[in-house]
Scaffold this motif. Sequence first.
Motif, PDB file in Angstrom:
ATOM      1  N   ASP A 181      12.766  -0.923   8.144  1.00 43.11           N
ATOM      2  CA  ASP A 181      13.707  -0.424   7.139  1.00 43.11           C
ATOM      3  C   ASP A 181      12.986  -0.138   5.820  1.00 43.11           C
ATOM      4  O   ASP A 181      13.332   0.807   5.110  1.00 43.11           O
ATOM      5  N   HIS A 182      12.003  -0.972   5.513  1.00 47.50           N
ATOM      6  CA  HIS A 182      11.334  -0.958   4.212  1.00 47.50           C
ATOM      7  C   HIS A 182       9.842  -0.952   4.451  1.00 47.50           C
ATOM      8  O   HIS A 182       9.362  -1.486   5.456  1.00 47.50           O
ATOM      9  N   LEU A 183       9.083  -0.337   3.537  1.00 49.31           N
ATOM     10  CA  LEU A 183       7.639  -0.259   3.693  1.00 49.31           C
ATOM     11  C   LEU A 183       6.927  -0.731   2.430  1.00 49.31           C
ATOM     12  O   LEU A 183       7.322  -0.376   1.313  1.00 49.31           O
ATOM     13  N   ILE A 184       5.879  -1.525   2.652  1.00 49.01           N
ATOM     14  CA  ILE A 184       4.933  -1.881   1.601  1.00 49.01           C
ATOM     15  C   ILE A 184       3.620  -1.219   1.998  1.00 49.01           C
ATOM     16  O   ILE A 184       3.045  -1.540   3.038  1.00 49.01           O
ATOM     17  N   VAL A 185       3.139  -0.273   1.193  1.00 49.81           N
ATOM     18  CA  VAL A 185       1.904   0.449   1.493  1.00 49.81           C
ATOM     19  C   VAL A 185       0.854   0.028   0.468  1.00 49.81           C
ATOM     20  O   VAL A 185       1.082   0.135  -0.745  1.00 49.81           O
ATOM     21  N   ILE A 186      -0.291  -0.464   0.949  1.00 49.38           N
ATOM     22  CA  ILE A 186      -1.346  -0.891   0.025  1.00 49.38           C
ATOM     23  C   ILE A 186      -2.656  -0.198   0.367  1.00 49.38           C
ATOM     24  O   ILE A 186      -2.867   0.282   1.487  1.00 49.38           O
ATOM     25  N   GLY A 187      -3.536  -0.156  -0.604  1.00 47.20           N
ATOM     26  CA  GLY A 187      -4.877   0.395  -0.432  1.00 47.20           C
ATOM     27  C   GLY A 187      -5.788  -0.198  -1.490  1.00 47.20           C
ATOM     28  O   GLY A 187      -5.372  -0.381  -2.638  1.00 47.20           O
ATOM     29  N   ARG A 188      -7.019  -0.539  -1.110  1.00 48.03           N
ATOM     30  CA  ARG A 188      -7.979  -1.178  -2.020  1.00 48.03           C
ATOM     31  C   ARG A 188      -7.404  -2.464  -2.626  1.00 48.03           C
ATOM     32  O   ARG A 188      -7.722  -2.828  -3.751  1.00 48.03           O
ATOM     33  N   GLY A 189      -6.499  -3.112  -1.895  1.00 45.90           N
ATOM     34  CA  GLY A 189      -5.905  -4.353  -2.380  1.00 45.90           C
ATOM     35  C   GLY A 189      -4.803  -4.175  -3.388  1.00 45.90           C
ATOM     36  O   GLY A 189      -4.302  -5.153  -3.948  1.00 45.90           O
TER      37      GLY A 189
END
Length: 318
Positions: free
Chosen positions: A198-206
């Motif tokens: 339903d929900h997204l947490i998108v991370i990159g390089r911490g």
Amino acid sequence: MDATIEVHDLRKRFGRAVAVDGLSFGARPGQVTGFVGPNGAGKSTTMRMLLGLDAPDEGRATIGGRPYRELRAPLHEVGALLDAGAVHPSRSGRDHLLWMARSHGMSRKRVDELIELVGLGTAGKRRAGGYSLGMRQRLGIAAALLGDPPVLMLDEPVNGLDPEGIRWIRGFLRALAAEGRTVLISSHLMSELEDSADHLIVIGRGRLIAETSVAELLAAASGERVALRTAARTEAMGLLAREGATVAANGPDSLTVTGLTTQRIIALLTEHSVPFSEVSAHRATLEEAYMELTRDAAEFQAVVHAADGTGHENGDPR
């Protein structure tokens, strides 16, 4: 118990490498929250800090407002699967669950119920050392569910499952969230998250790149593009470009058009007798949206990976 997962300004270094850099997000009850990012983005490190396996250098990682180490009955409050291989190979799947259950005063009946629920069946009596990756994943999911916790954290739970297992876990995770639980899953299979999250947490390089619903991310990625299929590609491109559209060729008979509505494109092609077999609003896939969001982070980590020679992007073994 409050089943909210909260990460506040979390930071973690391994030597000179920054694994998590000022990360903040939340995962709420009643939702499947996908936790995604390129390899080495800091997903596993963040989950380990939530579970008290790594100590943050700065910030807080809490479950129900408390650090994991303060939970009095962890199996009844948080269920986790980080490593499906963390099973003694000489112990049967059933015995693996049984010793965990006894540590929290749970019955054999609960163990047997979960073995059937996750589809291990008679394999529960076999030594875990002979399990396939998919079977170990099912065993790990059963272990996470032992205490019937309101919070579940699963790292790549689909990895190694066959098509039937993937269909099962997709529906199962959504059913758990529908019961009011908080379900946080990391995955690199965007197609599975598109159908289950339903929900997204998108991370990159911490760092946090995006925190949004799947529907909002897909709508933003889709934009106002129109997919056109035509045997007269050159004619169609010239006609639509003269009308102010931006046209990109995707294949011998397929185009992507921006700047004109679907209705206007159909009218122009019909008026000028340009044949076409399909005109439809473009719907981006979650994988397309994800790749667009994380392109810079992925390229950065690939450069670091090549430069440091560690074999791990961002210098993070996790």
